[in-house]
Design a protein around this motif. Structure first.
Motif, PDB file in Angstrom:
ATOM      1  N   GLY A  37      48.155  75.939  79.568  1.00 49.66           N
ATOM      2  CA  GLY A  37      48.888  75.799  78.194  1.00 49.66           C
ATOM      3  C   GLY A  37      50.549  75.648  78.531  1.00 49.66           C
ATOM      4  O   GLY A  37      50.902  75.310  79.674  1.00 49.66           O
ATOM      5  N   PRO A  38      51.154  75.987  77.425  1.00 52.39           N
ATOM      6  CA  PRO A  38      52.915  75.867  77.752  1.00 52.39           C
ATOM      7  C   PRO A  38      53.383  77.178  78.226  1.00 52.39           C
ATOM      8  O   PRO A  38      54.124  77.712  77.794  1.00 52.39           O
ATOM      9  CB  PRO A  38      53.422  75.982  76.117  1.00 52.39           C
ATOM     10  CG  PRO A  38      52.268  76.323  75.323  1.00 52.39           C
ATOM     11  CD  PRO A  38      50.920  76.232  76.048  1.00 52.39           C
ATOM     12  N   ASN A  39      52.459  77.643  79.397  1.00 55.60           N
ATOM     13  CA  ASN A  39      53.136  78.998  80.256  1.00 55.60           C
ATOM     14  C   ASN A  39      54.551  78.581  80.650  1.00 55.60           C
ATOM     15  O   ASN A  39      54.648  77.264  80.918  1.00 55.60           O
ATOM     16  CB  ASN A  39      52.062  79.223  81.137  1.00 55.60           C
ATOM     17  CG  ASN A  39      52.284  80.547  81.912  1.00 55.60           C
ATOM     18  OD1 ASN A  39      52.394  81.494  81.173  1.00 55.60           O
ATOM     19  ND2 ASN A  39      52.145  80.519  83.325  1.00 55.60           N
ATOM     20  N   LEU A  40      55.127  79.519  81.026  1.00 56.24           N
ATOM     21  CA  LEU A  40      56.681  79.381  81.710  1.00 56.24           C
ATOM     22  C   LEU A  40      56.305  78.488  83.070  1.00 56.24           C
ATOM     23  O   LEU A  40      57.121  77.856  83.196  1.00 56.24           O
ATOM     24  CB  LEU A  40      57.173  80.667  81.922  1.00 56.24           C
ATOM     25  CG  LEU A  40      58.842  80.433  82.215  1.00 56.24           C
ATOM     26  CD1 LEU A  40      59.652  79.729  81.521  1.00 56.24           C
ATOM     27  CD2 LEU A  40      59.373  81.812  82.822  1.00 56.24           C
ATOM     28  N   PHE A  41      55.261  78.963  83.853  1.00 58.02           N
ATOM     29  CA  PHE A  41      55.100  78.326  85.144  1.00 58.02           C
ATOM     30  C   PHE A  41      53.989  77.263  84.517  1.00 58.02           C
ATOM     31  O   PHE A  41      52.775  77.952  84.504  1.00 58.02           O
ATOM     32  CB  PHE A  41      54.506  78.949  86.269  1.00 58.02           C
ATOM     33  CG  PHE A  41      55.644  79.991  86.426  1.00 58.02           C
ATOM     34  CD1 PHE A  41      57.010  80.029  86.230  1.00 58.02           C
ATOM     35  CD2 PHE A  41      55.342  81.320  87.268  1.00 58.02           C
ATOM     36  CE1 PHE A  41      57.995  80.932  86.722  1.00 58.02           C
ATOM     37  CE2 PHE A  41      56.283  82.385  87.528  1.00 58.02           C
ATOM     38  CZ  PHE A  41      57.444  82.147  87.121  1.00 58.02           C
ATOM     39  N   SER A  42      53.934  75.899  84.442  1.00 58.23           N
ATOM     40  CA  SER A  42      52.851  75.211  84.152  1.00 58.23           C
ATOM     41  C   SER A  42      53.201  73.697  84.397  1.00 58.23           C
ATOM     42  O   SER A  42      54.193  73.295  84.774  1.00 58.23           O
ATOM     43  CB  SER A  42      52.382  75.359  82.497  1.00 58.23           C
ATOM     44  OG  SER A  42      53.443  75.124  81.906  1.00 58.23           O
ATOM     45  N   ILE A  43      52.255  72.961  83.869  1.00 55.10           N
ATOM     46  CA  ILE A  43      52.738  71.504  83.886  1.00 55.10           C
ATOM     47  C   ILE A  43      53.702  71.090  82.845  1.00 55.10           C
ATOM     48  O   ILE A  43      54.314  69.962  83.136  1.00 55.10           O
ATOM     49  CB  ILE A  43      51.463  70.509  83.523  1.00 55.10           C
ATOM     50  CG1 ILE A  43      50.724  70.767  82.219  1.00 55.10           C
ATOM     51  CG2 ILE A  43      50.599  70.562  84.869  1.00 55.10           C
ATOM     52  CD1 ILE A  43      49.766  69.720  82.291  1.00 55.10           C
ATOM     53  N   SER A  44      54.024  71.839  81.861  1.00 48.71           N
ATOM     54  CA  SER A  44      55.017  71.720  81.043  1.00 48.71           C
ATOM     55  C   SER A  44      56.439  71.692  81.817  1.00 48.71           C
ATOM     56  O   SER A  44      57.397  70.922  81.329  1.00 48.71           O
ATOM     57  CB  SER A  44      55.277  72.798  79.977  1.00 48.71           C
ATOM     58  OG  SER A  44      54.215  72.599  79.282  1.00 48.71           O
ATOM     59  N   SER A  45      56.562  72.269  83.152  1.00 44.80           N
ATOM     60  CA  SER A  45      57.785  72.273  83.723  1.00 44.80           C
ATOM     61  C   SER A  45      57.952  71.015  84.556  1.00 44.80           C
ATOM     62  O   SER A  45      59.052  70.452  84.644  1.00 44.80           O
ATOM     63  CB  SER A  45      57.755  73.471  85.025  1.00 44.80           C
ATOM     64  OG  SER A  45      57.444  74.647  84.293  1.00 44.80           O
ATOM     65  N   ILE A  46      56.857  70.283  84.754  1.00 49.12           N
ATOM     66  CA  ILE A  46      57.004  68.996  85.506  1.00 49.12           C
ATOM     67  C   ILE A  46      57.167  68.006  84.481  1.00 49.12           C
ATOM     68  O   ILE A  46      57.789  67.006  84.786  1.00 49.12           O
ATOM     69  CB  ILE A  46      55.505  68.797  86.219  1.00 49.12           C
ATOM     70  CG1 ILE A  46      55.169  69.764  87.202  1.00 49.12           C
ATOM     71  CG2 ILE A  46      55.430  67.348  86.765  1.00 49.12           C
ATOM     72  CD1 ILE A  46      53.934  69.878  87.767  1.00 49.12           C
ATOM     73  N   ASP A  47      56.518  68.061  83.237  1.00 46.26           N
ATOM     74  CA  ASP A  47      56.655  66.870  82.256  1.00 46.26           C
ATOM     75  C   ASP A  47      57.157  67.780  80.948  1.00 46.26           C
ATOM     76  O   ASP A  47      56.273  68.284  80.178  1.00 46.26           O
ATOM     77  CB  ASP A  47      55.630  66.148  81.941  1.00 46.26           C
ATOM     78  CG  ASP A  47      55.835  64.838  81.051  1.00 46.26           C
ATOM     79  OD1 ASP A  47      56.958  64.891  80.244  1.00 46.26           O
ATOM     80  OD2 ASP A  47      54.847  64.003  81.080  1.00 46.26           O
ATOM     81  N   LEU A  48      58.382  67.968  80.618  1.00 46.65           N
ATOM     82  CA  LEU A  48      58.906  68.759  79.367  1.00 46.65           C
ATOM     83  C   LEU A  48      58.509  68.185  78.307  1.00 46.65           C
ATOM     84  O   LEU A  48      58.781  68.844  77.237  1.00 46.65           O
ATOM     85  CB  LEU A  48      60.290  69.047  79.702  1.00 46.65           C
ATOM     86  CG  LEU A  48      60.749  70.430  80.274  1.00 46.65           C
ATOM     87  CD1 LEU A  48      62.389  70.335  80.494  1.00 46.65           C
ATOM     88  CD2 LEU A  48      60.480  71.753  79.666  1.00 46.65           C
ATOM     89  N   TYR A  49      58.193  66.967  78.187  1.00 51.37           N
ATOM     90  CA  TYR A  49      57.762  66.181  77.048  1.00 51.37           C
ATOM     91  C   TYR A  49      56.335  66.826  76.414  1.00 51.37           C
ATOM     92  O   TYR A  49      56.177  66.851  75.273  1.00 51.37           O
ATOM     93  CB  TYR A  49      57.605  64.840  77.337  1.00 51.37           C
ATOM     94  CG  TYR A  49      57.102  63.900  76.063  1.00 51.37           C
ATOM     95  CD1 TYR A  49      57.799  63.901  74.736  1.00 51.37           C
ATOM     96  CD2 TYR A  49      55.787  63.582  75.922  1.00 51.37           C
ATOM     97  CE1 TYR A  49      57.342  63.246  73.541  1.00 51.37           C
ATOM     98  CE2 TYR A  49      55.103  62.844  75.008  1.00 51.37           C
ATOM     99  CZ  TYR A  49      55.975  62.635  73.883  1.00 51.37           C
ATOM    100  OH  TYR A  49      55.661  62.191  72.509  1.00 51.37           O
ATOM    101  N   LEU A  50      55.507  67.293  77.346  1.00 53.35           N
ATOM    102  CA  LEU A  50      54.315  67.599  77.008  1.00 53.35           C
ATOM    103  C   LEU A  50      54.217  68.789  76.001  1.00 53.35           C
ATOM    104  O   LEU A  50      53.538  68.729  74.743  1.00 53.35           O
ATOM    105  CB  LEU A  50      53.468  67.926  78.252  1.00 53.35           C
ATOM    106  CG  LEU A  50      53.036  67.052  79.391  1.00 53.35           C
ATOM    107  CD1 LEU A  50      52.261  67.639  80.506  1.00 53.35           C
ATOM    108  CD2 LEU A  50      52.420  65.864  78.604  1.00 53.35           C
ATOM    109  N   PRO A  51      55.251  70.003  76.145  1.00 53.03           N
ATOM    110  CA  PRO A  51      55.146  70.750  75.155  1.00 53.03           C
ATOM    111  C   PRO A  51      56.033  70.695  73.830  1.00 53.03           C
ATOM    112  O   PRO A  51      56.098  71.098  72.916  1.00 53.03           O
ATOM    113  CB  PRO A  51      55.600  72.263  75.656  1.00 53.03           C
ATOM    114  CG  PRO A  51      56.618  71.587  76.944  1.00 53.03           C
ATOM    115  CD  PRO A  51      55.936  70.395  77.268  1.00 53.03           C
ATOM    116  N   ASN A  52      56.578  69.381  73.774  1.00 54.56           N
ATOM    117  CA  ASN A  52      57.736  68.903  72.952  1.00 54.56           C
ATOM    118  C   ASN A  52      57.162  67.551  72.577  1.00 54.56           C
ATOM    119  O   ASN A  52      57.960  66.787  71.843  1.00 54.56           O
ATOM    120  CB  ASN A  52      59.100  68.775  73.548  1.00 54.56           C
ATOM    121  CG  ASN A  52      59.826  69.905  73.801  1.00 54.56           C
ATOM    122  OD1 ASN A  52      60.169  70.756  72.965  1.00 54.56           O
ATOM    123  ND2 ASN A  52      59.633  70.578  75.079  1.00 54.56           N
TER     124      ASN A  52
END
Lengths: 347, 347, 347
Positions: free
Chosen positions: C118-133
């Motif tokens: 999910g939107p963990n601090l270390f996660s694919i959100s770090s690679i593509d910041l759009y995903l949790p946004n």
């Protein structure tokens, strides 16, 4: 058909609104007066908050607080952010309380029982605006009570992320790679508190960094406050006093000052309380000193609602220009008189 | 074990959300059209608020309101501040209501029963954006109802502390030492209201100061509005109308204008209401006038939820460039047609 | 006498607070480390919201959500606006849900069951910041569930009205007269979801306009993401993975990349869950790639409260400079290791 449902939630909404009118003299070099609606505080700063506690078993609780400061006069948020008074989540148990986030620190707690005037519009907060703004961003908070002994501490990795200016916008976000001192802040408290009397001591050191306000433009700069505070009950009255010893190591050199305060709170009637206080700021090696006198009457319409009025005087010596009212202005070296009347309601 | 507790509080959360889609023609000199989600309002402006009342005995109550304006389209706060619609604390009793803070003033209240279109996206608010923004920072508010007579007033020591621009950001914080006129505002209202008919008159004068918007760059500049409003019930229908007489003494000289409005609200079915309105702005000594026509259908899914649709036309003469929709744009001198459909839910 | 009344309301307040401490290496070219309190997220991003539903009869409901993102570390609001996570009002029935406002879009929903981190601090959100946004301003939202099939779409007339910078401030308000493409956004989702397994595909295209961030400075520029995601239960464990295929047609030309992720979530104990994930970003025609490894332990103190800790590594190749932690920094081409521990409480 439309249905009105009861909200089920584990959240409590609470708050306090306090405003009125204030008149102060000598607000500028020309000696003009001003009448205005106070913004930062009345007898207490206005706020609305959300808090909750979950029982985890074994005496352990999860707790949280989200508290917004606000100006009733303008509808604007305080401390330059949404939850400027508190944003924290933590655990509470027999060991005390530990919490993470933006939160009040030990300097805030140290004077709570000894300063009878609290964050009144005319109070020692006017002399040291940090006192009602003693909060730390990015902090770990601990506070415990063991019989009559209280002890606590905070540690912050970056004390103030707002660059908006003012006492809650000092532009020191910290968390700088390779510089563990930049914008760090440590506070500590130790006290002995009983019903008839109590004493509290606190320690607070905060560091600067490039761009930080108040001349703390390097992580070698620091601002340190030691406080010693005490109170004693005399019948129904409370006598409280203390000293805030401050050492500022700014880019411009070292400045040291002491702020002494002494006050009495007395319930002259079950619904009427009289608070009086005298305070003095003494800047070492300078005649830029200031003396505060304030008296306040609070008439309780209920436990949650009161009307209050304060009379105050701030005497500035030398180049001192400390306004009587928090966030106000005064002509350099001038004595400022003021009167404020307000309505306070908590919910 | 986790426990879901009921929140106990003396606060009520309330609100209204209203948005949809709007299409308008001639939004620029080229005559282009635009389709968008309305931001400032639908049939009513969106908001969420917290309010409470405490019984103090003897018919006296402590009351408070904290009300946030918001744009459902963007999630942003309205009026450039957290509690932009209202932030006030006061007392209420047989004498009426007295409150302190940022709050609506008498111009806001004067048209409430006579303007059948209210703050609809297509309405007289588009012609005079102050009408749905008739609030005063730093104000004392009084309003009383005595049998069928209503009377009220506000006095502000500084009418608008926001410098963000727009009708709720006119950069006039006032409270200036030695200048009691700077950014002051006084409003008053007197009315006679019964179920079958009513009339209301209001007075509103606001002063400028250095830096204030709309050409009011001196405390000698002022903007004055007199309104006269009335309504009469004809069966289940309501006919309402009025006039807003405005005199602006800006740095560029005096400008006078009248805004006339007349409307009918009729429940064509228990769940369906038809509102229609015509309005005209007449600028004295200029042909930059404007005429508004609007019709709205509201279908009630419940008392709290409705679907609404409006058709509107704004005819601009001469150099007039008043958009049909609040906050919109129109080519100079162009006639703008529009249609809006939306969903409204209150809680 | 003061009275504590129960608040009656059709609103539910809910939220989640999650923060702690994070340490990362190689945050700059010099290879320095930093210790900080996470701001954007812990294991989930912090928020507080208000929501409600009204039964309209016939299976129809009116629904609304106002959800504020916040940083517990500073008390500041997230997404550069008051209700940055969601501001919407809509209707819900057997047909599904339709809503208007600022809201999550289909890219946000597509990975919910397949991305175990999910939107963990270390996660694919770090690679593509759009995903949790993955939210759209000014949008119409539809989502429906028909037996095991899910389908949804959003259409936005102007995808992001904030100019503040960052993934939720890309300065693309759109709603431009005569240019129906400017800042438009369309997303769609189709999925088949059962308890033992499921697959979801999504499509997301967003357009730029003058001044928009990320090189999308014309309405001919666009950013497109296709995702394909799946999960399967193996005993009590969940295996989930997917790919985000991205094509950015910016002013500087076309850039294409793929982001692959694969993870396992396993309850090693009724109160303890282990999540692990590996992800890789491959930029076409470039060696600026990145590989993520992360493992997380979550210990549940209750259903609503948990302690969690993550270990992570981000390996950057070539000119890649993707930080391990969302919103963090890393030296170009450097491998970054990190550890985060936090406390999460929902209410």
């Amino acid at each position: 058909a439309p249905a009105l449902a009861m909200a089920q939630s584990s959240v409590t909404i609470y708050g306090l609104l306090d405003t009125g009118l204030v008149h102060t003299t000598n607000v500028n070099a020309a000696g003009d007066s001003v009448t205005k609606m106070p913004s930062l505080t009345g007898s207490f700063p206005s706020r609305i908050g959300f808090r909750g506690a979950e029982d985890l078993g074994g005496g352990l609780q999860a707790i949280f607080t989200l508290e917004t400061g606000l100006g009733v006069d303008t509808g604007g948020m305080g401390q330059n952010r949404l939850f400027g008074r508190q944003a924290s989540v933590g655990l509470k148990g027999s060991f005390g309380e530990i919490a993470f986030g933006r939160q009040i620190n030990m300097t805030y707690l140290a004077t709570q029982k000894s300063d009878v005037m609290g964050p009144n519009l005319f109070s020692i907060s006017s002399i040291d605006l940090y006192l009602p703004n003693a909060r730390s961003d990015n902090s770990i908070f601990y506070f415990g009570r063991f019989n009559d002994v209280v002890a606590g501490a905070t540690y912050s990795t970056g004390r103030d992320t707002s660059a908006a200016g003012g006492p809650a916008g000092t532009n020191c976000p910290g968390e700088v790679a390779g510089n563990a001192k930049a914008c760090r802040q440590v506070t500590g408290l130790l006290g002995y508190e009983t019903k008839p009397f109590g004493v509290t001591a606190s320690y607070d050191i905060l560091y600067g960094n490039t761009g930080a306000a108040n001349g703390l433009s390097s992580s070698d700069n620091s601002d340190k406050r030691l406080t010693l505070n005490g109170y004693v009950m005399v019948g129904a009255g409370r006598i409280g006093g203390g000293v805030v010893d401050r050492s500022t190591r700014a880019a411009t050199g070292l400045q040291e000052s002491d702020l002494y305060y002494l006050g009495v709170s007395y319930p002259v009637h079950p619904l009427l309380t009289l608070d009086t206080q005298v305070a003095r700021k003494n800047v070492k090696g300078s005649d830029a000193d200031a003396t505060l006198l304030v008296a306040r009457l609070t008439y309780y319409l209920s436990k949650r609602t009161a009307i209050h009025g304060s009379l105050g005087r701030m005497k500035n010596s030398g180049a001192s220009a400390i306004a009587l009212d928090a966030g106000g202005t005064v002509g350099v070296g001038k004595t400022q008189n003021g009167v404020v009347a307000g309505l306070r309601h908590s919910f």
